[in-house]
Scaffold this active site. Structure first.
Site, PDB file in Angstrom:
ATOM      1  CD  GLU A   1     -59.340  18.670  -2.074  1.00 23.71           C
ATOM      2  OE1 GLU A   1     -59.350  17.623  -2.745  1.00 23.71           O
ATOM      3  OE2 GLU A   1     -59.132  18.684  -0.838  1.00 23.71           O
TER       4      GLU A   1
ATOM      5  CG  ASN B   1     -62.466  12.491  -1.836  1.00 24.45           C
ATOM      6  OD1 ASN B   1     -61.930  11.986  -2.818  1.00 24.45           O
ATOM      7  ND2 ASN B   1     -62.612  13.800  -1.696  1.00 24.45           N
TER       8      ASN B   1
ATOM      9  CB  SER C   1     -60.061  17.369   9.903  1.00 27.05           C
ATOM     10  OG  SER C   1     -59.199  18.112   9.043  1.00 27.05           O
TER      11      SER C   1
ATOM     12  CG  HIS D   1     -64.096  17.787  -2.900  1.00 25.43           C
ATOM     13  ND1 HIS D   1     -63.012  18.606  -2.663  1.00 25.43           N
ATOM     14  CD2 HIS D   1     -64.208  16.968  -1.827  1.00 25.43           C
ATOM     15  CE1 HIS D   1     -62.474  18.263  -1.493  1.00 25.43           C
ATOM     16  NE2 HIS D   1     -63.183  17.277  -0.973  1.00 25.43           N
TER      17      HIS D   1
ATOM     18  CE  LYS E   1     -59.659  15.063  -0.130  1.00 30.64           C
ATOM     19  NZ  LYS E   1     -59.423  16.287   0.620  1.00 30.64           N
TER      20      LYS E   1
ATOM     21  N   GLY F   1     -58.457  18.689   5.371  1.00 32.93           N
ATOM     22  CA  GLY F   1     -57.028  18.398   5.360  1.00 32.93           C
ATOM     23  C   GLY F   1     -56.218  19.260   6.315  1.00 32.93           C
TER      24      GLY F   1
HETATM   25  P1  PGA Z   1     -60.058  15.310   4.961  1.00 34.11           P
HETATM   26  O1  PGA Z   1     -60.803  15.513   3.537  1.00 34.11           O
HETATM   27  O2  PGA Z   1     -60.850  14.259   5.716  1.00 34.11           O
HETATM   28  O3  PGA Z   1     -58.681  14.834   4.593  1.00 34.11           O
HETATM   29  O4  PGA Z   1     -60.085  16.614   5.662  1.00 34.11           O
HETATM   30  C1  PGA Z   1     -62.202  15.533   3.458  1.00 34.11           C
HETATM   31  C2  PGA Z   1     -62.634  15.771   2.037  1.00 34.11           C
HETATM   32  O5  PGA Z   1     -62.000  16.580   1.335  1.00 34.11           O
HETATM   33  O6  PGA Z   1     -63.616  15.169   1.570  1.00 34.11           O
END
Ligand code: PGA
Length: 246
Positions: A96, A10, A209, A94, A12, A170
């Site tokens: 976010e 992803n 992460s 998601h 983003k 993140g």
């Molecule tokens: P990250 O994001 O691996 O940077 O923690 C995962 C995600 O939001 O899908």
């Protein structure tokens, strides 16, 4: 039950034309791999990435879609538009978007229907916040998200779930194997409750992460059918490190 793992990057709101070099290297590194791998770049790169991925096993997806097919919805993109640009996957719900755009599970369910209408395979995200985990209610919160985000029309269709604890996205924090297995088992039970034996099929991805140095442990946990990877999917060496971790 044996399912092939699904590992999805992803991106983003990251990446422009030159970053497709990373995708090119990822695609080249997939030769002979039995893992399904997808990249969901920003919408502006979907068509170019789909062109680059043509004839390879790399799958391409969107990061969200609107439920409607078309109309006066400035700035939004429909599932049909993602498919037209060459996407075959779409991430929905998601955290976010749930947090930043107040997307409810009911809204996510309408987007899942849109994805099915357009022939896209949805990756439906669920996960609890740190407060919800600390209150001891993580399993209940996620079970409710699963129940409300999945329309019955998904029965027999290809889709996946992604369990992403919000506090692990993140942050460099990951859930422990015990936490992951407990949640993934709970989600699997929900899927079987909704879809019967068909509920055994959809892979349940873990996200939050995931990095090359923790991927092997996460991907070999019970009921983990792959990973949804944010930051580490922007770099070909890191993403391939995760893909090749087991
Ligand atoms: P990250 O994001 O691996 O940077 O923690 C995962 C995600 O939001 O899908």
């Amino acid at each position: 039950m044996m399912r092939s793992q699904l590992i999805v990057g992803n991106w983003k709101m990251n990446g422009s034309g030159p970053d497709l070099r990373e995708a090119q290297a990822i695609s080249a590194g997939l030769a002979g791999s039995t893992v399904r791998v997808g990249i969901c770049p920003p919408t502006t790169l979907i068509e170019r990435l789909a062109e680059l991925a043509r004839g390879t096993s790399l799958e391409v997806g969107g990061q969200d879609c609107r439920a409607e097919t078309s109309g006066a919805f400035t700035g939004d993109v429909s599932a049909e538009m993602l498919a037209d640009a060459g996407a075959t996957l779409v991430i929905l719900g998601h955290s976010e978007r749930r947090a930043g755009y107040r997307e409810t599970s009911e809204l996510v369910s309408t987007k899942v229907l849109a994805a099915l209408r357009a022939g896209l395979e949805p990756i439906i995200c669920v996960g609890e916040t740190l407060d919800q985990r600390n209150s001891g209610n993580a399993l209940g919160i996620v079970t409710e998200q699963v129940a409300k985000s999945l329309p019955p029309e998904l029965a027999g269709k290809a889709f996946s779930l992604a369990y992403e604890p919000v506090w692990a996205i993140g942050t460099g924090l990951t859930a422990t194997t015990v936490q992951i297995e407990e949640m993934h088992r709970t989600i699997r039970e929900s899927l079987i409750g909704i879809f019967g034996d068909q509920g055994l099929k959809p892979p349940i991805l873990y996200g939050g992460s995931v990095k090359p140095n923790n991927a092997a442990e996460i991907l070999s946990a019970a009921e983990v059918g792959g990973a949804l990877v944010g930051g580490a999917s922007l770099n070909a060496a890191d993403f391939l490190g995760i893909i090749q971790a087991r």
